[in-house]
Design a protein around this motif. Structure first.
Motif, PDB file in Angstrom:
ATOM      1  N   ASP B  78       0.652  -1.176   0.147  1.00  0.00           N
ATOM      2  CA  ASP B  78      -0.076   0.083   0.096  1.00  0.00           C
ATOM      3  C   ASP B  78       0.828   1.548   0.122  1.00  0.00           C
ATOM      4  O   ASP B  78       0.702   2.163  -0.744  1.00  0.00           O
ATOM      5  CB  ASP B  78      -0.692  -0.068   1.285  1.00  0.00           C
ATOM      6  CG  ASP B  78      -2.108  -0.958   1.168  1.00  0.00           C
ATOM      7  OD1 ASP B  78      -2.275  -1.608   0.087  1.00  0.00           O
ATOM      8  OD2 ASP B  78      -2.392  -1.040   2.280  1.00  0.00           O
ATOM      9  N   ALA B  81       3.146   1.567  -3.176  1.00  0.00           N
ATOM     10  CA  ALA B  81       1.725   2.317  -4.245  1.00  0.00           C
ATOM     11  C   ALA B  81       1.155   3.381  -3.892  1.00  0.00           C
ATOM     12  O   ALA B  81       0.571   4.029  -4.792  1.00  0.00           O
ATOM     13  CB  ALA B  81       0.822   1.246  -4.608  1.00  0.00           C
ATOM     14  N   ASP B  82       1.511   4.065  -2.709  1.00  0.00           N
ATOM     15  CA  ASP B  82       1.024   5.178  -2.418  1.00  0.00           C
ATOM     16  C   ASP B  82      -0.552   5.211  -2.450  1.00  0.00           C
ATOM     17  O   ASP B  82      -1.200   6.137  -3.010  1.00  0.00           O
ATOM     18  CB  ASP B  82       1.567   6.471  -3.050  1.00  0.00           C
ATOM     19  CG  ASP B  82       1.404   7.939  -2.471  1.00  0.00           C
ATOM     20  OD1 ASP B  82       1.120   7.636  -1.298  1.00  0.00           O
ATOM     21  OD2 ASP B  82       1.562   8.755  -3.021  1.00  0.00           O
ATOM     22  N   SER B  83      -1.000   4.316  -1.939  1.00  0.00           N
ATOM     23  CA  SER B  83      -2.699   4.017  -1.970  1.00  0.00           C
ATOM     24  C   SER B  83      -3.122   3.682  -0.671  1.00  0.00           C
ATOM     25  O   SER B  83      -2.742   2.274  -0.300  1.00  0.00           O
ATOM     26  CB  SER B  83      -2.788   2.953  -3.214  1.00  0.00           C
ATOM     27  OG  SER B  83      -4.235   2.967  -3.370  1.00  0.00           O
ATOM     28  N   LYS B  84      -3.713   4.447  -0.064  1.00  0.00           N
ATOM     29  CA  LYS B  84      -4.515   4.050   1.041  1.00  0.00           C
ATOM     30  C   LYS B  84      -5.813   3.147   0.843  1.00  0.00           C
ATOM     31  O   LYS B  84      -6.636   3.753   0.189  1.00  0.00           O
ATOM     32  CB  LYS B  84      -4.921   5.072   1.973  1.00  0.00           C
ATOM     33  CG  LYS B  84      -5.133   5.068   3.327  1.00  0.00           C
ATOM     34  CD  LYS B  84      -5.647   6.351   4.253  1.00  0.00           C
ATOM     35  CE  LYS B  84      -6.208   6.140   5.476  1.00  0.00           C
ATOM     36  NZ  LYS B  84      -6.840   7.227   6.144  1.00  0.00           N
ATOM     37  N   THR B  86      -9.535   1.835   1.079  1.00  0.00           N
ATOM     38  CA  THR B  86     -10.660   2.329   1.378  1.00  0.00           C
ATOM     39  C   THR B  86     -11.460   1.670   2.783  1.00  0.00           C
ATOM     40  O   THR B  86     -10.628   0.773   3.407  1.00  0.00           O
ATOM     41  CB  THR B  86     -11.966   1.933   0.450  1.00  0.00           C
ATOM     42  OG1 THR B  86     -11.998   0.300   0.466  1.00  0.00           O
ATOM     43  CG2 THR B  86     -11.528   2.158  -0.917  1.00  0.00           C
ATOM     44  N   GLY B 171      -3.686  -0.818  -2.255  1.00  0.00           N
ATOM     45  CA  GLY B 171      -4.992  -0.054  -2.046  1.00  0.00           C
ATOM     46  C   GLY B 171      -6.342  -0.687  -1.631  1.00  0.00           C
ATOM     47  O   GLY B 171      -7.428  -0.157  -1.602  1.00  0.00           O
ATOM     48  N   ALA B 362      -9.108   1.387  -3.452  1.00  0.00           N
ATOM     49  CA  ALA B 362      -8.596   2.791  -3.790  1.00  0.00           C
ATOM     50  C   ALA B 362      -7.917   2.749  -5.035  1.00  0.00           C
ATOM     51  O   ALA B 362      -7.395   1.817  -5.531  1.00  0.00           O
ATOM     52  CB  ALA B 362      -7.616   3.282  -2.741  1.00  0.00           C
ATOM     53  N   ALA B 363      -8.054   4.045  -5.759  1.00  0.00           N
ATOM     54  CA  ALA B 363      -7.157   4.288  -6.831  1.00  0.00           C
ATOM     55  C   ALA B 363      -5.701   4.457  -6.477  1.00  0.00           C
ATOM     56  O   ALA B 363      -5.219   4.660  -5.455  1.00  0.00           O
ATOM     57  CB  ALA B 363      -7.701   5.815  -7.516  1.00  0.00           C
ATOM     58  N   THR B 364      -4.964   3.995  -7.416  1.00  0.00           N
ATOM     59  CA  THR B 364      -3.396   4.048  -7.074  1.00  0.00           C
ATOM     60  C   THR B 364      -3.083   5.090  -8.253  1.00  0.00           C
ATOM     61  O   THR B 364      -3.192   5.189  -9.446  1.00  0.00           O
ATOM     62  CB  THR B 364      -2.714   2.729  -7.690  1.00  0.00           C
ATOM     63  OG1 THR B 364      -3.232   2.235  -8.852  1.00  0.00           O
ATOM     64  CG2 THR B 364      -2.948   1.716  -6.589  1.00  0.00           C
ATOM     65  N   PRO B 365      -2.315   6.151  -7.569  1.00  0.00           N
ATOM     66  CA  PRO B 365      -1.991   7.330  -8.415  1.00  0.00           C
ATOM     67  C   PRO B 365      -1.011   7.082  -9.595  1.00  0.00           C
ATOM     68  O   PRO B 365      -0.545   7.938 -10.100  1.00  0.00           O
ATOM     69  CB  PRO B 365      -1.278   8.280  -7.180  1.00  0.00           C
ATOM     70  CG  PRO B 365      -1.098   7.341  -6.065  1.00  0.00           C
ATOM     71  CD  PRO B 365      -1.898   6.016  -6.201  1.00  0.00           C
TER      72      PRO B 365
END
Lengths: 169, 477
Positions: B78, B81-84, B86, B171, B362-365
């Motif tokens: 997480d 991937a910088d994705s928190k 939900t 994410g 969650a979306a991954t940026p």
């Protein structure tokens, strides 16, 4: 007769996956999906197949555990397939119930599993362990060439056991 | 000349363990070594792979606690991937973890440790086993099997299978849970809570009858580590790290797990491949800490669920004047209290609406962070997954610190104390063997999960001099 075949081991550790290989080969022979297409054995036993008078079910596990006892107790005949470290290239061992668990690990041996089935459910089937000596246990998929040959021999041995009564009936 | 006692209980290719007690001329155990061959090759094996593979790869380490590895790994990726995740994904992961903790703790207490308590440490090994427990109390044995199955059904309900689920992604989660399945699980929960309470009654009755044993059996001070929430309450899935000192004072609180290497060192001994994590500020060996149920309860201010908190208060009544429980055998009580907590948390999650939501990923940026540390409280203690990647997401470094390693100093100390109490001259007694097993088993070490081989694992105890002469030898198993 209800026959249960359990192949166990870690297919991510090369030759430790002998049991899974044998189950996969049995599935293919009997028209069941190969293991790579399945997540785990069907919880409701719907993957049982009929071979003449017998119901045969294949199960694959990373290791034997306490939960396997109810499955085992419901079978009339149990065939286990595994890898071993030392000794003969192939071994066929009759297993008797013996209730000792390892002192510091989570390992359940075939003998302890049978003892557990007997104590909890009142019965344990006649059990034979088919096992091939492994040569490589690295973190990788696939059997080593030597063990591939042994694994095919185990497939034949299990088929002889499971299918022979069909031929004679 | 010092005498060396060797206990070699495991014959697997991985997870080899043996106990060596080095005894001086005065007959006292000078040092005990619990040797574990930690297989570090797995970390090397992961290097070069894409980080997104890690939750699936790392759970293959273990057939007993794969969910812990899966989720610790998921938490690390997480971050990469910088994705928190939900909130629904968060709850799904926590619920799956509660299932994992319940099945693992349940199996340990009722099937592995139960024989020590129900049959007693001096019972014949032929009956001091799970079958002996079943024969002594068949109804409880069946309940225990059902408890474990319930935990596994939670895992399967979310992850598709009870062992090695493959569901956590950067994410979030790849699958959710239906309300029908959730309701079915919820309906069974009260019965399983009752089973754990029966276990507690059984345990406390044993403690009451064996108080002198409990008070003498591997009781020693240490630090205690684990995750807590922002208020200091026990956390098992998430949270920040806390370390409590031997006097029960919080030494480190709300520490960001991403920076754990700033406060935790790894000591190396020549006689084992397993490293000894310790609190840097206190140094080695004073800074060694215990993890797992006993460590976590000593480390927590309170528990967030009502029945578990009630039991936690009872637990506190057994603690010393500093509010600390130092007795190794109290690992079992702590384990059962945590099982209550897990069942109650699962009930709470399953009773709400959020876990059944459809927003599970969650979306991954699209940008990557170079390093991520995922931490979870596995059944046996804090589990750290630390990954470093290159700009393409390929792993360049992997470090896994498992809970059994963190408890290694405590297991050595426990063995040393037990051996000192029960060793009789150069003779290895059954009583000593039984109690060595009990001391190790209390920590529930996970040594042998990645692979296995046939054959009974013998416990071999040898008394040898430093020049290798065998004075006594005993084999069990």
């Amino acid at each position: 007769m209800t026959i249960l075949v359990i192949g166990y081991g870690n297919p991510s550790r090369m030759d430790d996956g002998v049991g899974w290989y044998v189950i996969d080969q049995l599935h293919r022979r009997w028209g069941l999906p190969p293991l790579e297409l399945l997540s785990e054995p069907a919880a409701d036993g719907s993957d049982t197949c009929r071979l003449g008078p017998h119901s045969v079910r294949c199960v694959w596990l990373q290791q034997l555990d306490l939960d396997t006892a109810d499955l085992v107790a419901a079978a009339d005949r149990l065939l286990l397939v595994d890898a071993h470290l030392d000794g003969e290239e192939i071994a066929v061992i009759e297993v008797e119930p013996r209730p000792v668990l390892g002192p510091v690990t989570h390992v359940v041996t075939p003998a302890a599993l049978l003892a557990l089935a007997e104590a909890t459910y009142g019965r344990a089937p006649r059990t034979t362990l088919y096992t091939a000596r492994g040569e490589r246990f690295d973190f990788a998929a696939g059997l080593s060439p030597e063990v591939q040959t042994r694994a095919d021999a185990l497939v034949r041995a299990v088929l002889d056991e499971v299918e022979a009564p069909v031929c004679t009936s | 000349m010092p005498t060396r006692y060797v206990v070699e209980p495991v014959t697997r290719i991985e997870g080899h363990a043996k106990i060596t007690c080095i005894v001086g001329d005065d007959g006292q155990v000078q040092q005990a070594r619990f040797h574990v061959v930690e297989f570090r090759g797995f970390e090397k094996f992961c290097e070069g792979r894409h980080f997104s593979e890690m939750p699936t790869l790392t759970e293959r380490i273990c057939g007993i606690c794969p969910v812990s590895h899966h989720l610790a790994s998921a938490k690390a990726i997480d971050i990469l991937a910088d994705s928190k995740p939900t909130s629904t994904a968060y709850l799904l992961r926590e619920l799956m973890h509660m299932g994992q903790m319940t099945q693992s703790h349940g199996m340990h207490f009722f099937h592995l440790a139960g024989p020590d308590l129900i049959m007693g440490p001096d019972a014949d090994p032929a009956i001091r086993n799970v079958v002996g427990v079943i024969q002594a109390n068949p109804e409880l044995a069946v309940r225990a099997v059902q408890l474990r199955k319930w935990g596994q059904e939670i895992i399967a309900a979310i992850g598709g299978r009870k062992v090695h689920p493959n569901v956590a992604v950067p994410g979030g989660m790849a699958a959710g849970i239906s309300r029908d399945v959730g309701n079915a699980l919820l309906a069974e929960a009260p019965r399983h809570l009752e089973t754990v309470l029966i276990g507690i009654d059984l345990l406390l009755a044993w403690v009451k009858n064996n108080l002198d044993v409990v008070k003498r059996f591997a009781v020693f001070p240490s630090y205690y580590g684990g995750l807590v929430d922002p208020h200091g309450a026990l956390e098992l899935y998430d949270g920040n790290w806390r370390l409590t000192d031997p006097r029960g004072r919080v030494a480190v609180d709300q520490y960001d797990v991403q920076r754990y290497l700033d406060i935790v060192g790894e000591h190396v001994e020549s006689w084992t491949t397993l490293k000894f994590p310790y609190y840097l500020e206190a140094g080695y060996p004073d800074g060694c800490y215990r993890v797992g149920p006993l460590g976590r309860l000593n480390n927590s201010s309170y528990l967030k669920t009502p029945r578990a908190q009630e039991e936690f208060e009872k637990w506190k009544s057994f603690c010393n004047a500093d509010g600390v429980q130092e007795a190794t055998l109290f690992y079992h009580y702590a384990r059962l209290i945590e099982t209550i907590f897990c069942i109650e948390r699962a009930q709470l999650i399953l009773s709400g609406d959020e876990v059944y939501g459809s927003d599970i990923m969650a979306a991954t940026p699209g940008r990557l962070k170079p390093r991520g540390v995922g931490v979870i409280e596995a059944p046996r203690g804090t589990l750290w997954h630390d990954y470093t990647i290159d700009e393409n997401g390929a792993l360049t470094n992997v470090n896994l610190i498992v809970s059994t390693g963190q408890n290694n100093p405590a297991m050595c100390k426990s063995v040393e104390m037990v051996a000192n109490t029960f060793l009789s001259g150069n003779t290895i007694t059954e009583g000593m063997l039984n109690r060595l097993e009990m001391a190790i088993r209390a920590h529930d070490p996970c040594l042998s999960c990645s692979t296995h081989a046939i054959g009974q694992m013998p416990m071999v105890v040898e008394v040898v001099t430093e020049d290798g002469t065998v004075l006594d030898r005993a084999v069990r198993g």
